[in-house]
Design an enzyme around this catalytic site. Structure first.
Site, PDB file in Angstrom:
ATOM      1  CE1 TYR A  17      -6.041   1.330   1.092  1.00 25.72           C
ATOM      2  CE2 TYR A  17      -4.552   2.938   2.467  1.00 25.72           C
ATOM      3  CZ  TYR A  17      -5.446   3.003   1.130  1.00 25.72           C
ATOM      4  OH  TYR A  17      -5.901   3.647   0.457  1.00 25.72           O
ATOM      5  CG  ASP A  42     -11.773  -2.857   5.281  1.00 27.71           C
ATOM      6  OD1 ASP A  42     -10.795  -2.054   5.148  1.00 27.71           O
ATOM      7  OD2 ASP A  42     -12.324  -3.241   4.278  1.00 27.71           O
ATOM      8  CE  LYS A  60      -9.873  -3.486  -2.767  1.00 28.53           C
ATOM      9  NZ  LYS A  60      -8.974  -2.852  -3.984  1.00 28.53           N
TER      10      LYS A  60
HETATM   11  P1  KE4 Z   1     -10.704   2.080  -2.143  1.00 29.99           P
HETATM   12  O1  KE4 Z   1     -11.175   3.335  -1.617  1.00 29.99           O
HETATM   13  O2  KE4 Z   1      -9.407   2.157  -2.805  1.00 29.99           O
HETATM   14  O3  KE4 Z   1     -11.967   1.736  -3.110  1.00 29.99           O
HETATM   15  O4  KE4 Z   1     -10.712   0.915  -0.770  1.00 29.99           O
HETATM   16  C1  KE4 Z   1     -10.115   1.186   0.068  1.00 29.99           C
HETATM   17  C2  KE4 Z   1      -9.393  -0.167   0.884  1.00 29.99           C
HETATM   18  C3  KE4 Z   1     -10.218  -0.355   2.031  1.00 29.99           C
HETATM   19  N1  KE4 Z   1     -10.220  -1.626   2.633  1.00 29.99           N
HETATM   20  C4  KE4 Z   1      -9.084  -2.606   2.193  1.00 29.99           C
HETATM   21  C5  KE4 Z   1      -9.148  -3.660   2.784  1.00 29.99           C
HETATM   22  C6  KE4 Z   1      -8.497  -2.272   1.061  1.00 29.99           C
HETATM   23  O5  KE4 Z   1      -7.667  -3.288   0.210  1.00 29.99           O
HETATM   24  C7  KE4 Z   1      -8.634  -0.884   0.246  1.00 29.99           C
HETATM   25  C8  KE4 Z   1      -8.000  -0.703  -1.207  1.00 29.99           C
HETATM   26  N2  KE4 Z   1      -7.143  -1.684  -1.515  1.00 29.99           N
HETATM   27  C9  KE4 Z   1      -5.900  -1.006  -2.452  1.00 29.99           C
HETATM   28  C10 KE4 Z   1      -5.264  -2.263  -2.835  1.00 29.99           C
HETATM   29  N3  KE4 Z   1      -4.337  -2.717  -1.840  1.00 29.99           N
HETATM   30  C11 KE4 Z   1      -6.812  -0.264  -3.305  1.00 29.99           C
HETATM   31  C12 KE4 Z   1      -5.574   0.057  -4.545  1.00 29.99           C
HETATM   32  C13 KE4 Z   1      -5.245   1.367  -4.613  1.00 29.99           C
HETATM   33  O6  KE4 Z   1      -5.213   1.972  -3.627  1.00 29.99           O
HETATM   34  O7  KE4 Z   1      -5.081   2.031  -5.816  1.00 29.99           O
END
Ligand code: KE4
Length: 427
Positions: free
Chosen positions: A143, A238, A266
């Site tokens: 993801y 990533d 994060k």
């Molecule tokens: P954000 O746009 O949510 O800040 O980041 C996206 C993203 C990009 N790359 C990786 C490896 C990530 O894990 C994420 C976001 N992680 C999720 C949890 N698995 C965020 C939680 C959510 O979607 O509310």
């Protein structure tokens, strides 16, 4: 009698899609009502009904030092007193950029954005602009946020909700996103052969943490480096989850593999909305206003968010013992949970790297998306709800990670393992 969380969540449905501002929070796959959280401190979170939980989500990764760290909180309060945003260049943005370039290998320049999604979207555009190519190779189950091109066989909430890909993504857009099999270099080699001189980049979670936690097999990441070099493509790590978590220098340092671009989120914002992407100077020099790849943001490098990130990253840089602590806690959890499952003959597979862990409800080894999908999500839901009821707050999905912080203790882990054994003994 409804709890306050249930009342407020019922009302939320009228105003917010699914009652949440991010799908994974909805507790849909575990068939329950989200707990509305009022506050957090250290390893604890407290819901609006006054219930206390030991938290293993940590806001999905930012809280490596624990919630509500006094130095981070005070830095935010202090910065806010000077005003929240100027839409102008500030000194603190330069301090943060310099610090990141000093902490992370191969980061010669870095650009701040407001989320991991934005960081990935921008890094992909930079790779396409630099190479003049359109195709991107990603991995099923990984993801990378919710930009159109990345919502193809994505993990996290997409996987949790069981939708193969998102509606609303034009076929034309998805057509340039090629999907390989995590931990399978031959699947990447095949895509390069089928798309000669058309692949701008390979993007990978160096530790896949959005299909549960799946470790890279020995040689996988180094193999991607070789394949990218051989085919004139960039390698994007990533590190929105692994960055500043596996080590100060993230997965590049932990595994000793160089990426051309790295995305962050994060931890970099310590809970404030911050993302970033950075890497090779020649690639990053493509970014506007220096170069021809456009990317912008009203609140990018926001001074209050920078104060939070600068404080947390500085603490991490000055206290390397944090990494020993959190990685040891992760290893202790995996060892003790594996022992408990073996003792009770429970068909689960415990995985993880450093302070990331996962309990897959399948007896099979998990090396990719297909393996992860063999998990018994109903069994996971029963376990999750039991643990939640006993005051242990895990991600409400089989396809997420367990996050440890410097605020957790071995006693916390002993309590989790003991309660899991009680649950499994009930069966
Ligand atoms: P954000 O746009 O949510 O800040 O980041 C996206 C993203 C990009 N790359 C990786 C490896 C990530 O894990 C994420 C976001 N992680 C999720 C949890 N698995 C965020 C939680 C959510 O979607 O509310």
């Amino acid at each position: 009698m409804m709890t306050r969380s249930e009342q407020v969540f019922a009302e939320a449905q009228n105003y917010i899609p699914g009652g949440v501002n991010s799908p994974v929070r909805a507790f849909q796959s575990v068939g329950s009502t989200p707990r509305m959280i009022a506050r957090a401190d250290g390893a604890k979170i407290f819901d609006i009904d006054g219930r206390e939980y030991t938290d293993y989500v940590g806001s999905w990764g930012p809280m490596i030092l624990g919630h509500n760290h006094p130095a981070v909180r005070d830095a935010v309060i202090k910065a806010a007193a000077n005003g929240l945003s100027f839409g102008a260049a500030t000194e603190i943005e330069v301090e943060v950029a310099k610090l990141i370039c000093s902490m992370v290998p191969n980061i010669e320049m870095v650009r701040m954005v407001n989320s991991g999604t934005e960081a990935v979207m921008s890094a992909v555009r930079a790779a396409r602009g630099f190479t003049g190519r359109s195709r991107i190779i990603k991995f099923a189950g990984c993801y990378h946020g919710h930009s159109d091109a990345m919502l193809v066989k994505a993990g996290s909430g997409v996987m949790t909700s069981g939708i193969p890909d998102s509606a609303g993504v034009p076929a034309g857009c998805a057509a340039d996103t090629l999907t390989a099999v995590y931990n399978d270099l031959s699947s990447v080699e095949e895509l390069f052969a089928q798309n000669p001189e058309q692949v701008a980049a390979v993007i990978v979670e160096p530790v896949a943490a959005n299909m549960g936690v799946v470790e890279p097999q020995p040689g996988f990441l180094a193999g991607l480096r070789e394949l990218c070099d051989k085919n004139g493509a960039l390698l994007i790590f990533d590190e929105v989850i692994t960055g500043f978590r596996l080590a100060l220098g993230g997965a590049q340092q932990y595994y000793g593999v160089r990426a051309d671009l790295v995305t962050f989120g994060k931890i970099i914002g310590a809970g404030m909305p911050v993302g970033a992407y950075g890497g090779r100077r020649d690639v990053m020099s493509m970014i506007s206003p220096k170069g021809s790849v456009y990317q912008a943001g009203t609140l990018s490098g926001n001074p209050v968010a920078m104060a939070a990130g600068l404080t947390q990253l500085t603490i991490l840089k000055n206290t390397p013992a944090v990494y020993e602590t959190v990685n040891e806690l992760g290893e202790y959890f995996r060892t003790e949970m594996r022992k408990a499952a073996a003792e009770l003959n429970v068909p689960v597979t415990v995985t993880g790297v450093g302070s990331l862990a996962c309990i897959f409800f399948t007896p099979n080894p998990v090396q990719n998306y297909t393996d992860a999908k063999t998990s018994d999500t109903a069994a996971f839901a029963k376990y999750f709800l039991h643990m939640l009821d006993k005051g242990f707050y895990f991600a409400p999905s089989q396809f997420e990670a367990i996050f440890f912080s410097a605020a957790h203790t071995k006693a916390d882990i002993d309590a989790v393992v003991s309660e899991a054994k009680t649950f499994w003994n009930q069966k």
